[in-house]
Design a protein around this motif. Structure first.
Motif, PDB file in Angstrom:
ATOM      1  N   LYS A  77       0.837  -1.200   0.000  1.00 48.58           N
ATOM      2  CA  LYS A  77       0.000   0.000   0.000  1.00 48.58           C
ATOM      3  C   LYS A  77       0.871   1.250   0.000  1.00 48.58           C
ATOM      4  CE  LYS A  77      -3.747   2.358   2.421  1.00 48.58           C
ATOM      5  NZ  LYS A  77      -4.771   2.288   3.502  1.00 48.58           N
ATOM      6  N   ILE A 118       0.989   4.228  -2.895  1.00 52.50           N
ATOM      7  CA  ILE A 118       0.812   5.654  -2.604  1.00 52.50           C
ATOM      8  C   ILE A 118       1.982   6.449  -3.175  1.00 52.50           C
ATOM      9  CG2 ILE A 118       0.767   7.372  -0.744  1.00 52.50           C
ATOM     10  CD1 ILE A 118      -0.747   5.275   0.937  1.00 52.50           C
ATOM     11  N   PHE A 161       3.661   8.729   2.334  1.00 51.08           N
ATOM     12  CA  PHE A 161       2.535   8.244   3.127  1.00 51.08           C
ATOM     13  C   PHE A 161       2.736   8.602   4.594  1.00 51.08           C
ATOM     14  CE2 PHE A 161       5.569   4.746   3.398  1.00 51.08           C
ATOM     15  CZ  PHE A 161       5.478   4.338   4.721  1.00 51.08           C
ATOM     16  N   ASP A 219      -2.979   7.307   6.301  1.00 50.47           N
ATOM     17  CA  ASP A 219      -3.286   6.407   5.191  1.00 50.47           C
ATOM     18  C   ASP A 219      -3.621   4.994   5.667  1.00 50.47           C
ATOM     19  OD1 ASP A 219      -2.835   8.087   2.794  1.00 50.47           O
ATOM     20  OD2 ASP A 219      -0.805   8.233   3.596  1.00 50.47           O
ATOM     21  N   TYR A 220      -3.502   4.754   6.969  1.00 49.27           N
ATOM     22  CA  TYR A 220      -3.780   3.427   7.538  1.00 49.27           C
ATOM     23  C   TYR A 220      -4.769   3.567   8.698  1.00 49.27           C
ATOM     24  CZ  TYR A 220       0.288   1.975   4.827  1.00 49.27           C
ATOM     25  OH  TYR A 220       1.169   1.713   3.804  1.00 49.27           O
ATOM     26  N   LYS A 226     -10.647  12.683   4.341  1.00 55.92           N
ATOM     27  CA  LYS A 226     -10.845  11.346   4.902  1.00 55.92           C
ATOM     28  C   LYS A 226     -11.595  11.478   6.227  1.00 55.92           C
ATOM     29  CE  LYS A 226      -6.682   9.335   2.797  1.00 55.92           C
ATOM     30  NZ  LYS A 226      -7.408   8.517   1.799  1.00 55.92           N
ATOM     31  N   ASP A 263     -13.875   8.378   2.049  1.00 54.77           N
ATOM     32  CA  ASP A 263     -13.019   9.261   1.266  1.00 54.77           C
ATOM     33  C   ASP A 263     -13.896  10.175   0.420  1.00 54.77           C
ATOM     34  OD1 ASP A 263     -10.871   7.938   2.321  1.00 54.77           O
ATOM     35  OD2 ASP A 263     -10.419   6.778   0.526  1.00 54.77           O
ATOM     36  N   HIS A 321      -7.982  13.589   7.881  1.00 54.68           N
ATOM     37  CA  HIS A 321      -7.023  13.965   6.831  1.00 54.68           C
ATOM     38  C   HIS A 321      -7.732  14.838   5.808  1.00 54.68           C
ATOM     39  CE1 HIS A 321      -3.796  12.846   3.749  1.00 54.68           C
ATOM     40  NE2 HIS A 321      -4.766  13.278   2.974  1.00 54.68           N
TER      41      HIS A 321
END
Length: 289
Positions: free
Chosen positions: A39, A43, A51, A55-56, A129, A180, A227
Protein backbone atom coordinates in the motif's frame (compact mmCIF):
# COMPACT_ATOMS: atom_id res chain seq x y z
CA UNK A 1 16.28 33.12 -6.49
CA UNK A 2 19.54 31.25 -6.78
CA UNK A 3 18.02 28.20 -5.10
CA UNK A 4 15.38 27.80 -7.83
CA UNK A 5 16.33 25.31 -10.53
CA UNK A 6 14.60 25.39 -13.90
CA UNK A 7 14.62 22.14 -15.87
CA UNK A 8 13.16 21.13 -19.20
CA UNK A 9 12.37 17.51 -18.30
CA UNK A 10 9.66 16.67 -15.82
CA UNK A 11 11.20 14.62 -12.97
CA UNK A 12 7.89 12.83 -12.40
CA UNK A 13 8.55 10.88 -15.58
CA UNK A 14 11.65 9.30 -14.05
CA UNK A 15 11.32 5.56 -13.84
CA UNK A 16 11.66 4.21 -10.32
CA UNK A 17 14.20 1.57 -11.26
CA UNK A 18 16.02 1.58 -7.92
CA UNK A 19 13.05 0.76 -5.69
CA UNK A 20 14.15 -1.45 -2.84
CA UNK A 21 12.95 -5.06 -3.11
CA UNK A 22 11.58 -5.62 0.37
CA UNK A 23 11.92 -9.41 0.15
CA UNK A 24 15.67 -9.06 -0.39
CA UNK A 25 16.13 -6.80 2.63
CA UNK A 26 13.67 -8.30 5.11
CA UNK A 27 13.75 -12.12 4.97
CA UNK A 28 10.66 -14.06 6.02
CA UNK A 29 8.47 -10.97 5.75
CA UNK A 30 4.98 -11.62 7.08
CA UNK A 31 1.85 -11.32 4.97
CA UNK A 32 0.53 -8.32 6.94
CA UNK A 33 3.81 -6.42 6.69
CA UNK A 34 3.88 -7.08 2.94
CA UNK A 35 0.33 -5.69 2.63
CA UNK A 36 1.43 -2.56 4.50
CA UNK A 37 4.46 -2.24 2.22
CA UNK A 38 2.47 -2.73 -0.99
CA UNK A 39 0.00 0.00 0.00
CA UNK A 40 2.85 2.39 0.84
CA UNK A 41 4.52 1.65 -2.49
CA UNK A 42 1.27 2.30 -4.36
CA UNK A 43 0.81 5.65 -2.60
CA UNK A 44 4.39 6.63 -3.48
CA UNK A 45 4.40 5.52 -7.11
CA UNK A 46 0.78 6.01 -8.22
CA UNK A 47 -0.25 9.05 -6.17
CA UNK A 48 3.29 10.50 -6.20
CA UNK A 49 3.27 11.46 -2.53
CA UNK A 50 4.75 10.18 0.73
CA UNK A 51 2.53 8.24 3.13
CA UNK A 52 1.69 8.82 6.78
CA UNK A 53 -0.34 7.22 9.55
CA UNK A 54 -3.55 8.76 8.17
CA UNK A 55 -3.29 6.41 5.19
CA UNK A 56 -3.78 3.43 7.54
CA UNK A 57 -6.99 4.20 9.46
CA UNK A 58 -7.47 0.57 10.49
CA UNK A 59 -4.23 0.57 12.51
CA UNK A 60 -3.75 1.99 15.97
CA UNK A 61 -0.88 4.40 16.52
CA UNK A 62 1.15 1.69 18.23
CA UNK A 63 0.54 -0.86 15.46
CA UNK A 64 1.46 1.68 12.80
CA UNK A 65 4.75 2.43 14.55
CA UNK A 66 5.50 -1.30 14.74
CA UNK A 67 5.07 -1.65 10.97
CA UNK A 68 7.32 1.37 10.40
CA UNK A 69 9.96 -0.18 12.65
CA UNK A 70 9.80 -3.52 10.83
CA UNK A 71 10.16 -1.79 7.46
CA UNK A 72 12.79 0.70 8.63
CA UNK A 73 15.53 -0.76 6.35
CA UNK A 74 13.49 0.03 3.22
CA UNK A 75 11.92 3.33 4.32
CA UNK A 76 13.12 6.89 4.03
CA UNK A 77 11.59 9.70 6.11
CA UNK A 78 10.77 12.54 3.74
CA UNK A 79 9.49 15.05 6.30
CA UNK A 80 10.19 15.07 10.02
CA UNK A 81 6.83 16.59 10.87
CA UNK A 82 3.80 15.55 12.89
CA UNK A 83 2.75 13.20 11.51
CA UNK A 84 5.96 12.09 9.85
CA UNK A 85 5.92 11.20 6.15
CA UNK A 86 7.78 8.32 4.51
CA UNK A 87 8.58 6.83 1.14
CA UNK A 88 10.07 3.55 -0.03
CA UNK A 89 13.79 3.87 -0.71
CA UNK A 90 14.44 4.25 -4.42
CA UNK A 91 11.07 5.83 -5.23
CA UNK A 92 11.36 9.20 -6.93
CA UNK A 93 8.67 11.64 -5.79
CA UNK A 94 7.82 14.90 -7.46
CA UNK A 95 9.52 17.58 -5.42
CA UNK A 96 12.59 15.51 -4.56
CA UNK A 97 15.63 17.81 -4.37
CA UNK A 98 13.18 20.76 -4.07
CA UNK A 99 13.48 21.41 -7.80
CA UNK A 100 10.88 23.31 -9.77
CA UNK A 101 10.01 22.14 -13.24
CA UNK A 102 8.79 24.60 -15.85
CA UNK A 103 7.98 23.36 -19.34
CA UNK A 104 8.19 23.89 -22.18
CA UNK A 105 9.67 27.28 -21.35
CA UNK A 106 9.43 29.52 -18.33
CA UNK A 107 11.12 32.04 -16.11
CA UNK A 108 11.76 31.66 -12.38
CA UNK A 109 10.55 35.20 -11.68
CA UNK A 110 7.23 34.44 -13.38
CA UNK A 111 6.85 31.32 -11.28
CA UNK A 112 7.51 33.16 -8.02
CA UNK A 113 4.92 35.76 -9.04
CA UNK A 114 2.40 32.97 -9.62
CA UNK A 115 3.01 31.53 -6.16
CA UNK A 116 2.71 34.93 -4.48
CA UNK A 117 -0.63 35.54 -6.18
CA UNK A 118 -2.11 32.55 -4.34
CA UNK A 119 -1.94 34.37 -1.00
CA UNK A 120 -5.10 36.35 -1.72
CA UNK A 121 -7.19 33.32 -2.69
CA UNK A 122 -9.65 31.67 -0.26
CA UNK A 123 -8.59 28.52 1.57
CA UNK A 124 -10.32 25.33 0.43
CA UNK A 125 -10.14 21.62 1.26
CA UNK A 126 -10.21 18.43 -0.81
CA UNK A 127 -9.17 14.75 -0.57
CA UNK A 128 -10.99 14.49 2.76
CA UNK A 129 -10.85 11.35 4.90
CA UNK A 130 -13.53 10.73 7.52
CA UNK A 131 -13.34 8.12 10.29
CA UNK A 132 -16.45 6.64 11.91
CA UNK A 133 -16.34 4.38 14.93
CA UNK A 134 -19.10 1.96 13.99
CA UNK A 135 -19.62 -1.76 13.41
CA UNK A 136 -21.50 -2.32 10.16
CA UNK A 137 -18.98 -4.81 8.76
CA UNK A 138 -20.94 -7.89 9.82
CA UNK A 139 -24.18 -6.36 8.59
CA UNK A 140 -22.70 -5.87 5.12
CA UNK A 141 -21.46 -9.47 5.09
CA UNK A 142 -24.95 -10.68 5.96
CA UNK A 143 -26.27 -8.63 3.03
CA UNK A 144 -23.89 -10.42 0.65
CA UNK A 145 -20.76 -8.24 0.65
CA UNK A 146 -17.41 -10.02 0.52
CA UNK A 147 -14.44 -8.70 2.56
CA UNK A 148 -11.04 -8.27 0.97
CA UNK A 149 -9.06 -11.44 1.63
CA UNK A 150 -5.96 -9.56 2.77
CA UNK A 151 -7.12 -6.69 4.99
CA UNK A 152 -10.73 -7.78 5.69
CA UNK A 153 -12.12 -4.46 4.45
CA UNK A 154 -15.28 -4.03 2.41
CA UNK A 155 -15.15 -1.36 -0.30
CA UNK A 156 -18.37 0.51 -1.01
CA UNK A 157 -17.70 2.51 -4.16
CA UNK A 158 -19.62 5.45 -5.56
CA UNK A 159 -21.86 6.28 -2.63
CA UNK A 160 -24.85 8.29 -3.90
CA UNK A 161 -24.23 12.03 -3.72
CA UNK A 162 -26.23 14.93 -5.15
CA UNK A 163 -23.14 17.04 -5.89
CA UNK A 164 -21.62 16.09 -9.24
CA UNK A 165 -18.30 17.64 -8.21
CA UNK A 166 -17.81 15.06 -5.44
CA UNK A 167 -17.15 11.35 -5.27
CA UNK A 168 -17.58 9.33 -2.09
CA UNK A 169 -16.43 5.83 -1.24
CA UNK A 170 -16.27 3.90 2.02
CA UNK A 171 -13.77 1.38 3.34
CA UNK A 172 -15.55 -0.64 6.01
CA UNK A 173 -13.45 -2.48 8.59
CA UNK A 174 -14.81 -4.60 11.47
CA UNK A 175 -14.80 -1.68 13.94
CA UNK A 176 -14.34 1.48 11.89
CA UNK A 177 -15.38 3.05 8.59
CA UNK A 178 -13.28 5.37 6.46
CA UNK A 179 -15.08 7.61 3.99
CA UNK A 180 -13.02 9.26 1.27
CA UNK A 181 -14.43 12.47 -0.19
CA UNK A 182 -12.92 13.36 -3.55
CA UNK A 183 -13.41 16.90 -4.83
CA UNK A 184 -10.01 17.85 -6.19
CA UNK A 185 -11.40 19.64 -9.25
CA UNK A 186 -13.73 21.80 -7.17
CA UNK A 187 -12.53 21.89 -3.55
CA UNK A 188 -14.79 22.98 -0.70
CA UNK A 189 -14.28 26.48 0.68
CA UNK A 190 -12.92 26.19 4.21
CA UNK A 191 -15.66 28.00 6.12
CA UNK A 192 -18.62 27.11 8.33
CA UNK A 193 -21.18 27.28 5.51
CA UNK A 194 -19.26 24.83 3.35
CA UNK A 195 -18.55 22.48 6.24
CA UNK A 196 -22.28 22.41 6.97
CA UNK A 197 -22.80 21.55 3.32
CA UNK A 198 -20.24 18.76 3.68
CA UNK A 199 -22.27 17.44 6.62
CA UNK A 200 -25.34 17.32 4.38
CA UNK A 201 -23.41 15.31 1.79
CA UNK A 202 -22.11 12.94 4.46
CA UNK A 203 -25.64 12.53 5.81
CA UNK A 204 -26.58 11.15 2.39
CA UNK A 205 -23.69 8.69 2.67
CA UNK A 206 -24.81 7.76 6.17
CA UNK A 207 -28.31 6.93 4.96
CA UNK A 208 -26.89 4.78 2.15
CA UNK A 209 -24.58 2.84 4.46
CA UNK A 210 -27.33 2.25 7.01
CA UNK A 211 -29.65 1.05 4.24
CA UNK A 212 -26.98 -1.29 2.83
CA UNK A 213 -25.99 -2.77 6.19
CA UNK A 214 -29.19 -2.61 8.20
CA UNK A 215 -27.16 -1.03 11.01
CA UNK A 216 -27.20 2.40 12.61
CA UNK A 217 -24.41 4.98 12.53
CA UNK A 218 -23.54 7.79 14.95
CA UNK A 219 -24.60 11.36 14.06
CA UNK A 220 -22.55 12.93 11.28
CA UNK A 221 -21.31 15.79 13.47
CA UNK A 222 -19.53 13.18 15.62
CA UNK A 223 -17.61 11.73 12.68
CA UNK A 224 -13.88 12.43 12.77
CA UNK A 225 -11.92 14.27 10.10
CA UNK A 226 -8.54 12.55 10.01
CA UNK A 227 -7.02 13.97 6.83
CA UNK A 228 -7.55 16.64 4.21
CA UNK A 229 -5.60 18.78 1.78
CA UNK A 230 -5.89 22.49 2.59
CA UNK A 231 -5.35 24.35 -0.66
CA UNK A 232 -5.44 27.68 -2.45
CA UNK A 233 -6.02 27.79 -6.21
CA UNK A 234 -5.19 30.50 -8.69
CA UNK A 235 -8.18 32.07 -10.43
CA UNK A 236 -6.52 32.00 -13.84
CA UNK A 237 -4.99 29.48 -16.22
CA UNK A 238 -1.26 29.01 -16.76
CA UNK A 239 -0.18 29.17 -20.39
CA UNK A 240 1.86 26.04 -21.01
CA UNK A 241 3.79 26.01 -17.74
CA UNK A 242 3.92 23.07 -15.35
CA UNK A 243 5.66 22.94 -12.00
CA UNK A 244 5.67 20.78 -8.89
CA UNK A 245 7.79 20.99 -5.77
CA UNK A 246 7.45 20.08 -2.12
CA UNK A 247 8.70 21.61 1.10
CA UNK A 248 8.11 20.68 4.72
CA UNK A 249 9.28 20.98 8.29
CA UNK A 250 8.18 20.04 11.80
CA UNK A 251 5.89 23.04 12.30
CA UNK A 252 4.10 23.21 8.95
CA UNK A 253 4.20 19.61 7.77
CA UNK A 254 4.14 18.82 4.07
CA UNK A 255 3.37 21.66 1.62
CA UNK A 256 3.18 21.22 -2.14
CA UNK A 257 3.19 23.83 -4.90
CA UNK A 258 2.11 22.55 -8.30
CA UNK A 259 0.13 23.15 -11.46
CA UNK A 260 -3.22 21.36 -11.35
CA UNK A 261 -4.58 19.93 -14.60
CA UNK A 262 -8.33 20.54 -14.82
CA UNK A 263 -10.91 18.46 -16.74
CA UNK A 264 -11.00 20.98 -19.61
CA UNK A 265 -7.23 20.67 -20.08
CA UNK A 266 -6.27 24.01 -18.53
CA UNK A 267 -3.62 24.33 -15.83
CA UNK A 268 -4.07 26.37 -12.67
CA UNK A 269 -1.55 27.02 -9.88
CA UNK A 270 -2.24 25.34 -6.53
CA UNK A 271 -0.60 25.31 -3.12
CA UNK A 272 -1.73 22.70 -0.63
CA UNK A 273 -0.87 21.42 2.81
CA UNK A 274 -1.66 17.91 4.02
CA UNK A 275 -3.46 18.23 7.34
CA UNK A 276 -4.29 15.46 9.83
CA UNK A 277 -6.55 17.06 12.45
CA UNK A 278 -8.29 14.03 14.06
CA UNK A 279 -11.19 16.20 15.20
CA UNK A 280 -14.93 15.79 14.88
CA UNK A 281 -16.80 17.70 12.20
CA UNK A 282 -18.40 19.75 14.96
CA UNK A 283 -15.00 20.66 16.42
CA UNK A 284 -13.66 21.49 12.96
CA UNK A 285 -16.50 23.96 12.44
CA UNK A 286 -15.73 25.56 15.80
CA UNK A 287 -12.09 25.93 14.74
CA UNK A 288 -13.12 27.79 11.58
CA UNK A 289 -15.19 30.37 13.45
Amino acid sequence: MSDVVIKQNDPITKNNQKITDVSNVIPNITKQVKIFYDKALAINTVEQRPFSCSDYPNLSGENYRQYIQKLRPVLEKTHNSRPAFYKIKGVYLSGDSHKITVSPTGDAADLIAILKSLKSQPAKIHDIKIKINACIHEGLIQKGCTPHEQNNSILVKNLPVTDNNMTLKALVYPKIIQIDVGCSYKPIVYDVKSLLYLCEILAQASMSLMHLSGCTLPPVNEWMITHYHLNKDGNYAINGQTFHFTVGDVSTGLIRYYSKSMPDGTLIPRVEQITTPSTSLFEEMKNVI
